[in-house]
Design an enzyme around this catalytic site. Structure first.
Site, mmCIF file in Angstrom:
data_model
loop_
_atom_site.group_PDB
_atom_site.id
_atom_site.type_symbol
_atom_site.label_atom_id
_atom_site.label_comp_id
_atom_site.label_asym_id
_atom_site.label_seq_id
_atom_site.Cartn_x
_atom_site.Cartn_y
_atom_site.Cartn_z
ATOM 1 N N CYS A 133 0.511 30.340 -12.407
ATOM 2 C CA CYS A 133 0.588 29.310 -13.447
ATOM 3 C C CYS A 133 1.485 29.809 -14.571
ATOM 4 O O CYS A 133 1.364 30.963 -14.992
ATOM 5 C CB CYS A 133 -0.816 29.010 -13.972
ATOM 6 S SG CYS A 133 -0.869 27.735 -15.231
ATOM 7 N N HIS B 39 -3.207 21.162 -8.791
ATOM 8 C CA HIS B 39 -3.133 22.179 -9.847
ATOM 9 C C HIS B 39 -2.707 21.535 -11.171
ATOM 10 O O HIS B 39 -3.329 21.758 -12.214
ATOM 11 C CB HIS B 39 -2.139 23.267 -9.421
ATOM 12 C CG HIS B 39 -1.913 24.340 -10.424
ATOM 13 N ND1 HIS B 39 -2.296 25.641 -10.210
ATOM 14 C CD2 HIS B 39 -1.311 24.329 -11.645
ATOM 15 C CE1 HIS B 39 -1.955 26.372 -11.264
ATOM 16 N NE2 HIS B 39 -1.347 25.586 -12.151
ATOM 17 N N GLU B 40 -1.651 20.722 -11.135
ATOM 18 C CA GLU B 40 -1.139 20.107 -12.371
ATOM 19 C C GLU B 40 -2.084 19.029 -12.898
ATOM 20 O O GLU B 40 -2.269 18.905 -14.113
ATOM 21 C CB GLU B 40 0.271 19.558 -12.162
ATOM 22 C CG GLU B 40 1.309 20.598 -11.778
ATOM 23 C CD GLU B 40 1.382 21.804 -12.706
ATOM 24 O OE1 GLU B 40 1.100 21.664 -13.921
ATOM 25 O OE2 GLU B 40 1.710 22.901 -12.227
ATOM 26 N N HIS C 38 -4.743 20.536 -14.911
ATOM 27 C CA HIS C 38 -4.337 20.804 -16.298
ATOM 28 C C HIS C 38 -4.617 19.604 -17.197
ATOM 29 O O HIS C 38 -5.043 19.761 -18.340
ATOM 30 C CB HIS C 38 -2.841 21.132 -16.375
ATOM 31 C CG HIS C 38 -2.503 22.551 -16.117
ATOM 32 N ND1 HIS C 38 -2.957 23.590 -16.896
ATOM 33 C CD2 HIS C 38 -1.724 23.118 -15.164
ATOM 34 C CE1 HIS C 38 -2.481 24.726 -16.431
ATOM 35 N NE2 HIS C 38 -1.730 24.471 -15.375
#
Length: 176
Positions: free
Chosen positions: A94, A136-137, A140
Site C-alpha cells: 500500500c 483493496h482500494e 480505503h
C-alpha cells in the site's frame, strides 16, 4: 497535473469513511488526473482519494504491466454488487504503508457498479489481480487498510513501526 502528497499510516484520516462524489465536474476530473499522476509516480497500481487526504469515494487503478500500454480506470462512487465464494491470496502492499507487504486472502471475483470520469454509470466484473486491487482500494473508502486482515499482533507491530517513523521524522524536522 500536480502530484499530491501521500497520507501515511498512522494518520487518522486513513480511518475515515469517504463521502460520495455529488457532482462530476472539472474539479473531479482534475483530481482524477492528479491521482493518476501521483499513483504512477509512486509506482502503485491503485490509489484512493483518501490516500491524498481527500475523503471522497473515488479511486484510480492501473494493473497493466510496465511493458504494456497504460490502462487507467477512474472509479467514482463504487458499489460492490457481488463477491465470489472462491478466494485468492495475493501479497499486498500500500502506498500509505510504504515498504510493507503481506499476504491477504480476498474473494477471487467481484462485480462493481460505479460512475466513470464522465459520470456514466458502469459495471465491471473483475477477477484475480484486478479484483484484489478493487477490493483493496474500496476498503480505503470505508476506512479499512489491508493490515486489518492480518493478526492483531502483526497489525500492531506495523502500526508501532510507522508511529516510531513518524515520531523520528517529526523530531528531525524540529531540529532543522
Amino acid at each position: 497535473m500536480p502530484m499530491r502528497p501521500l497520507v501515511i499510516v498512522p494518520d487518522p484520516i486513513l480511518r475515515e469513511i469517504s463521502k460520495p462524489v455529488e457532482y462530476i465536474d472539472s474539479a473531479v476530473q482534475k483530481l482524477a488526473d492528479d491521482m493518476l499522476e501521483t499513483m504512477y509516480h509512486a509506482q502503485g497500481v491503485g490509489l484512493a482519494a483518501i490516500q491524498i487526504g481527500i475523503p471522497l469515494r473515488m479511486l484510480v487503478l492501473d494493473v497493466s504491466r510496465n511493458d504494456e500500454q497504460k490502462n487507467p480506470l477512474v472509479i467514482i462512487n463504487p458499489e460492490v454488487l457481488w463477491l465470489s465464494d472462491e478466494r485468492n491470496i495475493y501479497k499486498e502492499g500500500c502506498l500509505s504503508i510504504p515498504e510493507y507487504f503481506a499476504e491477504v486472502e480476498r474473494p477471487k471475483r467481484l462485480c462493481v457498479r460505479y460512475q466513470n470520469r464522465e459520470g456514466k454509470q458502469t459495471e465491471i466484473e473483475a477477477d484475480d489481480l484486478l479484483a484484489t486491487c478493487l477490493q483493496h482500494e474500496i476498503d480505503h473508502l470505508n476506512g479499512r487498510l489491508f493490515i486489518d486482515y492480518l493478526s492483531k499482533i502483526k497489525r500492531d507491530m506495523v502500526i508501532r513501526k510507522f508511529k516510531k517513523r513518524a515520531k523520528e521524522k517529526n523530531t528531525q524536522e524540529a531540529v532543522l
